[in-house]
Design an enzyme around this catalytic site. Sequence first.
Site, PDB file in Angstrom:
ATOM      1  N   LEU A   1       2.288  30.797 -34.092  1.00  0.00           N
ATOM      2  CA  LEU A   1       1.776  32.353 -34.230  1.00  0.00           C
ATOM      3  C   LEU A   1       1.419  32.756 -35.501  1.00  0.00           C
ATOM      4  O   LEU A   1       0.580  33.587 -35.749  1.00  0.00           O
ATOM      5  CB  LEU A   1       2.205  33.066 -32.934  1.00  0.00           C
ATOM      6  CG  LEU A   1       2.002  32.548 -31.605  1.00  0.00           C
ATOM      7  CD1 LEU A   1       3.071  33.566 -30.655  1.00  0.00           C
ATOM      8  CD2 LEU A   1       0.571  32.684 -31.318  1.00  0.00           C
ATOM      9  N   GLY A   2       2.470  32.470 -36.176  1.00  0.00           N
ATOM     10  CA  GLY A   2       2.679  33.272 -37.624  1.00  0.00           C
ATOM     11  C   GLY A   2       4.038  32.979 -37.993  1.00  0.00           C
ATOM     12  O   GLY A   2       5.015  32.586 -37.568  1.00  0.00           O
TER      13      GLY A   2
ATOM     14  N   VAL B   1       7.092  32.509 -35.712  1.00  0.00           N
ATOM     15  CA  VAL B   1       6.943  32.729 -34.494  1.00  0.00           C
ATOM     16  C   VAL B   1       6.272  31.865 -33.848  1.00  0.00           C
ATOM     17  O   VAL B   1       5.094  31.479 -34.560  1.00  0.00           O
ATOM     18  CB  VAL B   1       6.221  34.238 -34.136  1.00  0.00           C
ATOM     19  CG1 VAL B   1       6.313  34.611 -32.853  1.00  0.00           C
ATOM     20  CG2 VAL B   1       6.771  35.392 -35.178  1.00  0.00           C
TER      21      VAL B   1
ATOM     22  N   GLY C   1       6.759  35.116 -41.389  1.00  0.00           N
ATOM     23  CA  GLY C   1       6.886  36.320 -42.049  1.00  0.00           C
ATOM     24  C   GLY C   1       8.132  36.342 -42.975  1.00  0.00           C
ATOM     25  O   GLY C   1       8.970  35.328 -43.117  1.00  0.00           O
ATOM     26  N   GLY C   2       8.808  37.488 -43.325  1.00  0.00           N
ATOM     27  CA  GLY C   2       9.936  37.574 -43.852  1.00  0.00           C
ATOM     28  C   GLY C   2      11.045  37.341 -43.184  1.00  0.00           C
ATOM     29  O   GLY C   2      12.046  36.823 -43.845  1.00  0.00           O
ATOM     30  N   MET C   3      10.965  37.456 -42.032  1.00  0.00           N
ATOM     31  CA  MET C   3      12.050  37.091 -41.092  1.00  0.00           C
ATOM     32  C   MET C   3      12.362  35.857 -40.245  1.00  0.00           C
ATOM     33  O   MET C   3      13.257  35.089 -40.330  1.00  0.00           O
ATOM     34  CB  MET C   3      12.115  38.269 -39.874  1.00  0.00           C
ATOM     35  CG  MET C   3      12.212  39.510 -40.222  1.00  0.00           C
ATOM     36  SD  MET C   3      14.051  40.099 -41.133  1.00  0.00           S
ATOM     37  CE  MET C   3      15.179  39.848 -39.475  1.00  0.00           C
ATOM     38  N   GLY C   4      10.956  35.246 -40.292  1.00  0.00           N
ATOM     39  CA  GLY C   4      11.096  33.988 -39.841  1.00  0.00           C
ATOM     40  C   GLY C   4       9.867  33.630 -39.214  1.00  0.00           C
ATOM     41  O   GLY C   4       8.790  33.927 -39.787  1.00  0.00           O
TER      42      GLY C   4
ATOM     43  N   ASP D   1      11.090  50.242 -38.704  1.00  0.00           N
ATOM     44  CA  ASP D   1      10.134  49.283 -39.618  1.00  0.00           C
ATOM     45  C   ASP D   1       8.499  49.548 -38.654  1.00  0.00           C
ATOM     46  O   ASP D   1       8.020  48.529 -38.452  1.00  0.00           O
ATOM     47  CB  ASP D   1      10.480  47.985 -39.972  1.00  0.00           C
ATOM     48  CG  ASP D   1       9.469  47.489 -41.053  1.00  0.00           C
ATOM     49  OD1 ASP D   1       8.972  48.066 -41.594  1.00  0.00           O
ATOM     50  OD2 ASP D   1       9.297  46.087 -40.919  1.00  0.00           O
TER      51      ASP D   1
END
Length: 575
Positions: free
Chosen positions: A30-31, A38, A33-36, A146
């Site tokens: 799904l995507g 998905v 980003g900075g955290m991990g 956030d």
Amino acid sequence: MSGVRADGGLRPLDSGDPQAVAGYRLAARLGSGGMGTVYLSYTPGGHPIALKTIRPELGEDGEFRRRFRQEVQAAQRVQGLYTAPVIDYDTEGARPWLATAYVAGPSLASAVAEHGPLPLPSVLLLLAGVAEALSVIHGAGIVHRDLKPSNVLLAGDGPRVIDFGIARAADATALTGTGVSVGTPAFMSPEQAAGREVTPASDVFALGQVAVFAALGQGAYGDGPSHAVLYRIVHEEPDLAGMPGQLAFVARCLAKDPAARPTPAEVVALCQQASPTPLRQSGSWLPKALTAQITQRVSASAALAAAPAAPPPTAPLTRPGPFAPAAPRATPPPPGATPPHAAPTATARPPHAPVHQHPAPPRPYPPYVQPYLYQPPKPKRGVGRKIAIGAAVGFALLWGAGCVSVLSNLGDSSDNGSSQAPSSSTGRHRPDPKPVSFKGINLPRGYWVRFADSPPKPVNEQNTSNASFGDGADFYYDDDPDYSEDETPVVGTAGDRVVLLDNAEHGSLATCRKVTRYAEKIHLSQLSAGSQICVHTVSGHIGLVTYRGSAGRGSPSDYITLDMTIWRNAEPASD
């Protein structure tokens, strides 16, 4: 980085992705980003979920794990209609992960980027829904920290707020070493920007910012370098020119004094007062184009759920949730055995090697699923096939040439023993790809382009804290995620291979193949009008990007203007 296209197609797993996590079969990406990263998965009953795996460097931080455990357990208490509830999690394993209900809709950020600002009725329903979500989140003792357009997803029956509480866990880490930013500058509250105590009122300030973005398509404090935006947030008044009169109450959300801001419940009441008709969430609360997009994503998810798959190796659910049956009882270990799972509240799982170390070969999707899958550009997909066909043809020609030579020697043995080589050539190289050029591309801050698109169109998708982490970010423009001394924004590529050409170097395919002084990124302070950048992408494209300038001082948006010449599939793709 999102793995969901505007037409609803889902991106299959990459070769480096795990096939399963803790028994959950992963169906699509799904995507990231900075955290991990998905992934799309499903409960045993077939309900879609979004499973986020945390980046390894965050998982190795002990303080992050401690706070992540606390925040996830607190998030389980959040059961609002406008939040994505926690289904399952593991905070103790080698790589922590979190599963929530899947929302088959775009983020507010991508929806506005693609379709423009929302109409007033949609904005009022959006604000009321997000405010109601904040009431539930705050009631569980959590401050989101956030809240921003990419953390608000648009479902068919209203908005959903995601990623609440995770920012506080990330706040415990050495973020400058991971490229993760806690809070997004354009949506921070004055107290958060100044490093003071963050309270539920900080989320209300972010809600006001989200309202301005949804109604106008831009932030209330303009664009530009992060420090400049933060200065305006702390010291200047918001720019609300163009806001509909019915949304005048949003100014109260943006008050500098946290005590002067309304509560989320008051925001819901203000939305009701501003609406000429009673607020009712329904399947038609969004413009038709967005509603159709959501329907396509639901169909894509359903098609993947129907795809046959091998049963998971272990029972996936470790904790009961609102969409999940209770976890099955674990089989008691034999006497003297060491429990395989350290989580105090989790059902023990049989020990097994991490699935990402030895992934099973990917299973082909059935024909009826294919229309919903993301299809990479055909030129990129066909490179390996063309090489294989070329090799086979070359071998056949060489073998044929040998046969002709032998037959020629046999037939002409009386002619002084001489032989004549075949006239056909056998070693011809494949020609270089033809360049495609695009002029005057405006690339906003926080966006990226993909060289396979014609023309390259700026993209900003959900769950991406910085454009440098964008999915398929062949060329991006954003703040420097490494917080270096040069505070100007940066340009670069996801593959971290860019070269700023000298004035004496002529930009061409040959030059870009020759120069190898690669850099991860280039600061805007290093560029002037006419600067040329060679870009090598992970998908094998080579681009020559010419910088033409940036937005003027009085411009309401922050963007750079570029010319691009692209040679697609000019070199082998890299990992």
